[in-house]
Design a protein around this motif. Structure first.
Motif, PDB file in Angstrom:
ATOM      1  N   LEU A  12       0.839  -1.197   0.000  1.00 35.57           N
ATOM      2  CA  LEU A  12       0.000   0.000   0.000  1.00 35.57           C
ATOM      3  C   LEU A  12       0.872   1.245   0.000  1.00 35.57           C
ATOM      4  O   LEU A  12       1.649   1.463   0.938  1.00 35.57           O
ATOM      5  CB  LEU A  12      -0.908   0.008   1.230  1.00 35.57           C
ATOM      6  CG  LEU A  12      -1.845  -1.188   1.390  1.00 35.57           C
ATOM      7  CD1 LEU A  12      -2.555  -1.120   2.741  1.00 35.57           C
ATOM      8  CD2 LEU A  12      -2.851  -1.237   0.249  1.00 35.57           C
ATOM      9  N   LEU A  13       0.777   2.023  -1.061  1.00 35.58           N
ATOM     10  CA  LEU A  13       1.453   3.321  -1.119  1.00 35.58           C
ATOM     11  C   LEU A  13       0.461   4.372  -0.630  1.00 35.58           C
ATOM     12  O   LEU A  13      -0.504   4.701  -1.319  1.00 35.58           O
ATOM     13  CB  LEU A  13       1.898   3.624  -2.550  1.00 35.58           C
ATOM     14  CG  LEU A  13       3.044   2.754  -3.076  1.00 35.58           C
ATOM     15  CD1 LEU A  13       3.245   2.982  -4.569  1.00 35.58           C
ATOM     16  CD2 LEU A  13       4.330   3.049  -2.322  1.00 35.58           C
ATOM     17  N   GLY A  14       0.682   4.861   0.574  1.00 34.29           N
ATOM     18  CA  GLY A  14      -0.267   5.743   1.232  1.00 34.29           C
ATOM     19  C   GLY A  14      -0.970   4.973   2.332  1.00 34.29           C
ATOM     20  O   GLY A  14      -1.558   3.906   2.072  1.00 34.29           O
ATOM     21  N   TYR A  15      -0.882   5.478   3.562  1.00 32.69           N
ATOM     22  CA  TYR A  15      -1.499   4.793   4.688  1.00 32.69           C
ATOM     23  C   TYR A  15      -2.441   5.740   5.428  1.00 32.69           C
ATOM     24  O   TYR A  15      -2.494   5.775   6.654  1.00 32.69           O
ATOM     25  CB  TYR A  15      -0.421   4.244   5.623  1.00 32.69           C
ATOM     26  CG  TYR A  15      -0.878   3.058   6.457  1.00 32.69           C
ATOM     27  CD1 TYR A  15      -1.341   1.903   5.840  1.00 32.69           C
ATOM     28  CD2 TYR A  15      -0.830   3.100   7.844  1.00 32.69           C
ATOM     29  CE1 TYR A  15      -1.755   0.813   6.589  1.00 32.69           C
ATOM     30  CE2 TYR A  15      -1.243   2.018   8.605  1.00 32.69           C
ATOM     31  CZ  TYR A  15      -1.712   0.875   7.974  1.00 32.69           C
ATOM     32  OH  TYR A  15      -2.135  -0.199   8.724  1.00 32.69           O
ATOM     33  N   GLY A  16      -3.199   6.501   4.605  1.00 34.25           N
ATOM     34  CA  GLY A  16      -4.229   7.361   5.159  1.00 34.25           C
ATOM     35  C   GLY A  16      -5.490   6.558   5.388  1.00 34.25           C
ATOM     36  O   GLY A  16      -5.443   5.342   5.593  1.00 34.25           O
ATOM     37  N   GLU A  17      -6.639   7.215   5.317  1.00 32.38           N
ATOM     38  CA  GLU A  17      -7.906   6.528   5.576  1.00 32.38           C
ATOM     39  C   GLU A  17      -8.101   5.340   4.638  1.00 32.38           C
ATOM     40  O   GLU A  17      -8.455   4.237   5.074  1.00 32.38           O
ATOM     41  CB  GLU A  17      -9.069   7.506   5.425  1.00 32.38           C
ATOM     42  CG  GLU A  17     -10.434   6.866   5.679  1.00 32.38           C
ATOM     43  CD  GLU A  17     -11.593   7.820   5.437  1.00 32.38           C
ATOM     44  OE1 GLU A  17     -12.454   7.926   6.321  1.00 32.38           O
ATOM     45  OE2 GLU A  17     -11.623   8.462   4.351  1.00 32.38           O
ATOM     46  N   VAL A  18      -7.865   5.551   3.342  1.00 29.46           N
ATOM     47  CA  VAL A  18      -8.065   4.486   2.359  1.00 29.46           C
ATOM     48  C   VAL A  18      -7.111   3.325   2.624  1.00 29.46           C
ATOM     49  O   VAL A  18      -7.522   2.154   2.686  1.00 29.46           O
ATOM     50  CB  VAL A  18      -7.878   5.017   0.927  1.00 29.46           C
ATOM     51  CG1 VAL A  18      -7.904   3.871  -0.084  1.00 29.46           C
ATOM     52  CG2 VAL A  18      -8.952   6.038   0.590  1.00 29.46           C
ATOM     53  N   GLY A  19      -5.832   3.634   2.783  1.00 28.31           N
ATOM     54  CA  GLY A  19      -4.842   2.590   3.003  1.00 28.31           C
ATOM     55  C   GLY A  19      -5.116   1.771   4.247  1.00 28.31           C
ATOM     56  O   GLY A  19      -4.996   0.541   4.234  1.00 28.31           O
ATOM     57  N   ARG A  20      -5.504   2.434   5.329  1.00 27.92           N
ATOM     58  CA  ARG A  20      -5.750   1.708   6.584  1.00 27.92           C
ATOM     59  C   ARG A  20      -6.976   0.794   6.477  1.00 27.92           C
ATOM     60  O   ARG A  20      -6.967  -0.330   6.979  1.00 27.92           O
ATOM     61  CB  ARG A  20      -5.905   2.699   7.744  1.00 27.92           C
ATOM     62  CG  ARG A  20      -4.615   3.444   8.073  1.00 27.92           C
ATOM     63  CD  ARG A  20      -4.680   4.137   9.412  1.00 27.92           C
ATOM     64  NE  ARG A  20      -5.735   5.122   9.490  1.00 27.92           N
ATOM     65  CZ  ARG A  20      -5.629   6.392   9.099  1.00 27.92           C
ATOM     66  NH1 ARG A  20      -4.485   6.819   8.570  1.00 27.92           N
ATOM     67  NH2 ARG A  20      -6.631   7.241   9.225  1.00 27.92           N
ATOM     68  N   ILE A  21      -8.035   1.279   5.823  1.00 27.08           N
ATOM     69  CA  ILE A  21      -9.227   0.443   5.655  1.00 27.08           C
ATOM     70  C   ILE A  21      -8.903  -0.787   4.810  1.00 27.08           C
ATOM     71  O   ILE A  21      -9.286  -1.913   5.154  1.00 27.08           O
ATOM     72  CB  ILE A  21     -10.369   1.246   5.022  1.00 27.08           C
ATOM     73  CG1 ILE A  21     -10.930   2.255   6.042  1.00 27.08           C
ATOM     74  CG2 ILE A  21     -11.492   0.324   4.537  1.00 27.08           C
ATOM     75  CD1 ILE A  21     -11.959   3.211   5.470  1.00 27.08           C
ATOM     76  N   LEU A  22      -8.205  -0.590   3.704  1.00 29.60           N
ATOM     77  CA  LEU A  22      -7.834  -1.733   2.868  1.00 29.60           C
ATOM     78  C   LEU A  22      -6.942  -2.704   3.639  1.00 29.60           C
ATOM     79  O   LEU A  22      -7.108  -3.924   3.544  1.00 29.60           O
ATOM     80  CB  LEU A  22      -7.120  -1.255   1.604  1.00 29.60           C
ATOM     81  CG  LEU A  22      -7.946  -0.434   0.608  1.00 29.60           C
ATOM     82  CD1 LEU A  22      -7.098  -0.053  -0.596  1.00 29.60           C
ATOM     83  CD2 LEU A  22      -9.197  -1.201   0.156  1.00 29.60           C
ATOM     84  N   ALA A  23      -6.001  -2.155   4.399  1.00 32.53           N
ATOM     85  CA  ALA A  23      -5.105  -3.009   5.184  1.00 32.53           C
ATOM     86  C   ALA A  23      -5.885  -3.863   6.173  1.00 32.53           C
ATOM     87  O   ALA A  23      -5.634  -5.074   6.310  1.00 32.53           O
ATOM     88  CB  ALA A  23      -4.085  -2.148   5.923  1.00 32.53           C
TER      89      ALA A  23
END
Length: 312
Positions: A12-23
């Motif tokens: 995941l490149l980017g660990y903002g809201e989108v990245g954290r939810i996907l993670a």
């Protein structure tokens, strides 16, 4: 690379809201996940590090390190960084690695990023996220575009994504997303401007009643609170996205008057959020008021104090 997506190493490149939810959703399935975000190098990266540690996400020291590790990469950064992130990943990306661009960038930016990734041996696919991620999480409606879209789509479905192909032509999915954003992000900005002005004049009840009469299917109280929350929390990212929207409009020969104004209003709210007008970022109370009037009153109080301008 395994043909089974459940065996992939997902970066995941980017660990903002989108990245954290996907993670979170990928880790629940036992999938290996790593992430990189430029905020990790700063003090503001502490909550991101704590989140990653809590769900078993490995944090990488750079874009290049993540690209060298991953079988499948999701780029979920701000719109202005879509091409730079592709450039930063290209030198180490493994041959045939999928690169899914989640960013709200213009068709032209997506085409530039694709040229970089494909030229380095990766496989670029654009992904247009068609609504707010949190209610749907990994199953958010996702339109794919590009030469590899039809091959990647069923693999993403196996991972839990709600992906479907919009076009084999790169840029079509992002054009759909950009045109939608003119309306949705513009409506957010208009609601904040209209409701705050109505509140200043003491006519908000009459305005809401008139809107309800014209659009009876919309709960304007609830919608207003939601729009205020989202722009306060994500106005900076939204402003960058709508500047990309403006470029998309400009490329057709139209002057992007609406999109440009929306970007300025979104950025202005983001500036106020950075100043602490809406509370302390990172706390449960930030951007969570159930009544939009609370946030409108904060804006008006700051204006009356002479600390900011009424227009961006």
């Amino acid at each position: 690379m395994s043909n089974d997506p459940m065996q992939w190493q997902v970066g995941l490149l980017g660990y903002g809201e989108v990245g954290r939810i996907l993670a979170e959703d990928l880790r629940k399935q036992g999938i290996k996940v790593a992430a990189y975000d430029i905020k990790l190098e700063r003090e503001q990266g502490r909550p991101l590090r704590e989140h990653a540690d809590g769900i078993g996400v490995e944090l990488m020291p750079s874009h290049a390190d993540l690209a060298a590790w991953a079988d499948f990469i999701v780029s979920a950064v701000t719109a202005s960084q879509a091409v730079p992130v592709a450039e930063a990943s290209a030198s180490t990306i493994k041959k045939e690695t999928w690169f899914l661009d989640f960013n709200s960038a213009s068709p032209g930016a997506k085409q530039r990023a694709a040229s970089i990734i494909d030229g380095a041996g990766g496989r670029y696919v654009e992904g247009a996220v068609m609504t707010s991620l949190p209610p749907y999480r990994i199953k958010v409606p996702l339109l794919l575009g590009g030469r590899g879209a039809r091959e990647l789509a069923p693999l993403l479905v196996t991972l839990g994504f709600a992906a479907k192909v919009a076009s084999d032509e790169l840029g079509v999915s992002s054009a759909v997303k950009m045109c939608r954003s003119i309306m949705i992000k513009g409506l957010e900005a208009m609601v904040i401007e209209s409701f705050t002005t109505a509140r200043a004049y003491g006519v908000e009840d009459a305005v809401l009643a008139s809107l309800k009469e014209t659009f009876p299917s919309i709960d304007w109280e609830k919608q207003g609170a939601y729009f205020f929350q989202r722009v306060i929390a994500h106005g900076r990212r939204r402003a960058e996205e709508v500047r990309e929207v403006a470029e998309t409009v400009r490329d057709t020969g139209l002057a992007p008057w609406s999109a440009s104004g929306t970007a300025e209003r979104q950025a202005w709210i983001a500036d106020l959020a950075d100043e602490g007008v809406f509370g302390v970022k990172g706390t449960p109370e930030f951007a969570r008021s159930a009544d939009w009037r609370t946030e409108a009153d904060r804006i008006l109080a700051r204006l009356n104090a002479g600390s900011c301008k009424a227009t961006a």
